[in-house]
Design an enzyme around this catalytic site. Structure first.
Site, PDB file in Angstrom:
ATOM      1  N   SER A   1      58.551  72.391  10.510  1.00 49.56           N
ATOM      2  CA  SER A   1      58.620  73.620  11.200  1.00 49.56           C
ATOM      3  C   SER A   1      58.439  73.246  12.913  1.00 49.56           C
ATOM      4  CB  SER A   1      57.170  74.595  10.965  1.00 49.56           C
ATOM      5  OG  SER A   1      56.948  75.243  12.011  1.00 49.56           O
TER       6      SER A   1
ATOM      7  N   HIS B   1      62.694  74.534   9.802  1.00 49.30           N
ATOM      8  CA  HIS B   1      61.908  75.801   9.712  1.00 49.30           C
ATOM      9  C   HIS B   1      61.584  76.511  10.931  1.00 49.30           C
ATOM     10  CE1 HIS B   1      59.422  78.546   7.350  1.00 49.30           C
ATOM     11  NE2 HIS B   1      58.525  78.307   8.236  1.00 49.30           N
TER      12      HIS B   1
ATOM     13  N   ASP C   1      59.757  79.601  12.842  1.00 44.52           N
ATOM     14  CA  ASP C   1      58.758  80.613  12.971  1.00 44.52           C
ATOM     15  C   ASP C   1      58.703  81.528  13.913  1.00 44.52           C
ATOM     16  OD1 ASP C   1      57.068  79.669  10.453  1.00 44.52           O
ATOM     17  OD2 ASP C   1      56.696  78.053  11.574  1.00 44.52           O
TER      18      ASP C   1
ATOM     19  N   MET D   1      57.500  84.927  15.475  1.00 42.22           N
ATOM     20  CA  MET D   1      56.144  85.787  15.261  1.00 42.22           C
ATOM     21  C   MET D   1      56.740  86.962  16.375  1.00 42.22           C
ATOM     22  SD  MET D   1      53.299  82.995  14.616  1.00 42.22           S
ATOM     23  CE  MET D   1      53.582  81.507  13.895  1.00 42.22           C
TER      24      MET D   1
ATOM     25  N   HIS E   1      61.984  82.122   9.231  1.00 40.52           N
ATOM     26  CA  HIS E   1      60.631  82.740   8.820  1.00 40.52           C
ATOM     27  C   HIS E   1      60.480  83.708   9.479  1.00 40.52           C
ATOM     28  CE1 HIS E   1      56.234  82.174   7.348  1.00 40.52           C
ATOM     29  NE2 HIS E   1      56.653  83.401   7.048  1.00 40.52           N
TER      30      HIS E   1
ATOM     31  N   MET F   1      58.136  86.642  10.711  1.00 40.08           N
ATOM     32  CA  MET F   1      56.573  87.043  10.620  1.00 40.08           C
ATOM     33  C   MET F   1      56.553  88.217  11.426  1.00 40.08           C
ATOM     34  SD  MET F   1      54.659  83.641  10.401  1.00 40.08           S
ATOM     35  CE  MET F   1      56.184  82.655  11.106  1.00 40.08           C
TER      36      MET F   1
ATOM     37  N   MET G   1      53.006  81.513   1.369  1.00 45.10           N
ATOM     38  CA  MET G   1      52.210  80.994   2.474  1.00 45.10           C
ATOM     39  C   MET G   1      50.953  80.433   1.808  1.00 45.10           C
ATOM     40  SD  MET G   1      53.705  81.504   5.066  1.00 45.10           S
ATOM     41  CE  MET G   1      52.705  80.981   6.126  1.00 45.10           C
TER      42      MET G   1
ATOM     43  N   ASP H   1      54.163  76.874   2.662  1.00 50.48           N
ATOM     44  CA  ASP H   1      54.250  76.901   4.034  1.00 50.48           C
ATOM     45  C   ASP H   1      52.727  77.045   4.514  1.00 50.48           C
ATOM     46  OD1 ASP H   1      54.606  77.209   6.704  1.00 50.48           O
ATOM     47  OD2 ASP H   1      55.609  78.886   6.803  1.00 50.48           O
TER      48      ASP H   1
HETATM   49  C1  DX5 Z   1      52.323  79.441  10.116  1.00 54.28           C
HETATM   50  C2  DX5 Z   1      53.796  79.068  10.018  1.00 54.28           C
HETATM   51  C3  DX5 Z   1      54.121  77.837   9.471  1.00 54.28           C
HETATM   52  C4  DX5 Z   1      53.460  76.669  10.489  1.00 54.28           C
HETATM   53  C5  DX5 Z   1      53.005  75.614   9.712  1.00 54.28           C
HETATM   54  O1  DX5 Z   1      52.253  80.850  10.253  1.00 54.28           O
HETATM   55  O2  DX5 Z   1      54.580  79.990   9.036  1.00 54.28           O
HETATM   56  O3  DX5 Z   1      55.344  77.488   9.394  1.00 54.28           O
HETATM   57  O4  DX5 Z   1      54.260  76.131  11.484  1.00 54.28           O
HETATM   58  O5  DX5 Z   1      52.192  74.544  10.139  1.00 54.28           O
HETATM   59  P1  DX5 Z   1      51.416  73.446   9.599  1.00 54.28           P
HETATM   60  O6  DX5 Z   1      52.191  72.718   8.920  1.00 54.28           O
HETATM   61  O7  DX5 Z   1      51.011  72.892  10.769  1.00 54.28           O
HETATM   62  O8  DX5 Z   1      50.286  74.248   8.881  1.00 54.28           O
HETATM   63 ZN    ZN Z   2      56.592  79.252   8.531  1.00 55.83          ZN
END
Ligand code: DX5
Ligand code: ZN
Length: 215
Positions: A7, A32, A34, A36, A65, A67, A136, A174
Site C-alpha cells: 500500500s 494497492h 488507498d 479516502m 481501494h 474508502m 479489512m 488489509d
Molecule cells: C487502511 C488502508 C490500508 C493501509 C494498511 O485504511 O486500507 O491499505 O495502508 O496499512 P498497514 O499495512 O500499515 O496496516
Molecule cells: Zn487499503
C-alpha cells in the site's frame, strides 16, 4: 499463488512515482492505492488524477481501494485513471450490484470490501459477481494499526463461501499485515496480502516483501 500488494499509503507522498517504481522492482504483485474522502473515513488521501499520473510509472496491477461515500460517483474517473481492480465498501452503498456492473462495464475487476465489524454474510449477495473480496483486518482510515485477530474467523468463513461458489474470487486482507500476521491470514485462506508500513517502513523493500511472502 500468494500475492503481495504493498500500500502506497505508507510511501513518501512527495515522491510517489519513484516509490511506485521502487516497489515494482522490489517484487510487488499489485500496487494497492488507498483512496479516502474525509467522510467514509476521517482522512483525505489520493484522487484519480494522482492515480492517472502514477500509471506511467509501472505496468503492475493497480488495486484501488475506495474508502469513500457514494463510490458510484468515482468509478468512471478511476477507470479512466488506469485502475485494474476497484473495490468499494459494502457499508457505503445502497445499490451495490449497480456499482459492480459499472466496474465490469469498464472491463475492470470488481471487489467488495468489508470493515472488521461487518459480518461474512454480507458477501453472499455478491458471490456470483465479484472478482475479489477485501476483508479489512483493521478499521479503515490509517496505516500502521494493530491487526484485529477476530477477523480470522471471518476470513475462514469467506474462504469457505468462495470454495463453495466454485468461482475464481481472490481473497484479500488489509491492515496490520506483517511477517507474523501474514502466517495467520494465509492459514485462514487469504491469497492477496496488503501491507503498507511493513513494506515502506523498511529500508530494503524486496526483503520486506519476501519476508511477508514466505510467512
Ligand atoms: C487502511 C488502508 C490500508 C493501509 C494498511 O485504511 O486500507 O491499505 O495502508 O496499512 P498497514 O499495512 O500499515 O496496516
Ligand atoms: Zn487499503
Amino acid at each position: 499463488m500468494l500475492k503481495i500488494a504493498p500500500s502506497i499509503l505508507s510511501a513518501d507522498f512527495a515522491a510517489l512515482g519513484a516509490e511506485v517504481e521502487r516497489v515494482d522492482t522490489a517484487g510487488a504483485d499489485y500496487i494497492h492505492i488507498d483512496v479516502m474522502d474525509g467522510r467514509f473515513v476521517p482522512r483525505i488521501t489520493i484522487g484519480s488524477d494522482v492515480v492517472k499520473a502514477l500509471r506511467r510509472h509501472t505496468k503492475k496491477t493497480f488495486d484501488v481501494h475506495l474508502m469513500v461515500e457514494q463510490p458510484e460517483n468515482q468509478i468512471d474517473a478511476f477507470a479512466d485513471a488506469g485502475a485494474d481492480f476497484i473495490s468499494f465498501h459494502v457499508e457505503a452503498v445502497k445499490h451495490g450490484h449497480r456499482i459492480v456492473q459499472a466496474i465490469h462495464g469498464h472491463g475492470l475487476k470488481a471487489a467488495i470490501a468489508l470493515n472488521p465489524g461487518t459480518p461474512a454474510v454480507m458477501v453472499e449477495p455478491y458471490i456470483d459477481d465479484v472478482d475479489m473480496i477485501l476483508v479489512m483486518t483493521v478499521n479503515p482510515g490509517f496505516g500502521g494499526q494493530k491487526f484485529i485477530s477476530l477477523t480470522l474467523k471471518k476470513i475462514r468463513q469467506i474462504r469457505e463461501m468462495i470454495t463453495a461458489s466454485g468461482r475464481p474470487i481472490e481473497l484479500e486482507v488489509d491492515g496490520g499485515i506483517n511477517a507474523d500476521t501474514a502466517k495467520l491470514v494465509v492459514d485462514a485462506g487469504a491469497d492477496v496480502l496488503v501491507a503498507g508500513s511493513a513494506v515502506f517502513g523498511e529500508k530494503n523493500l524486496s526483503e520486506a516483501i519476501r519476508s511477508i511472502r514466505i510467512a
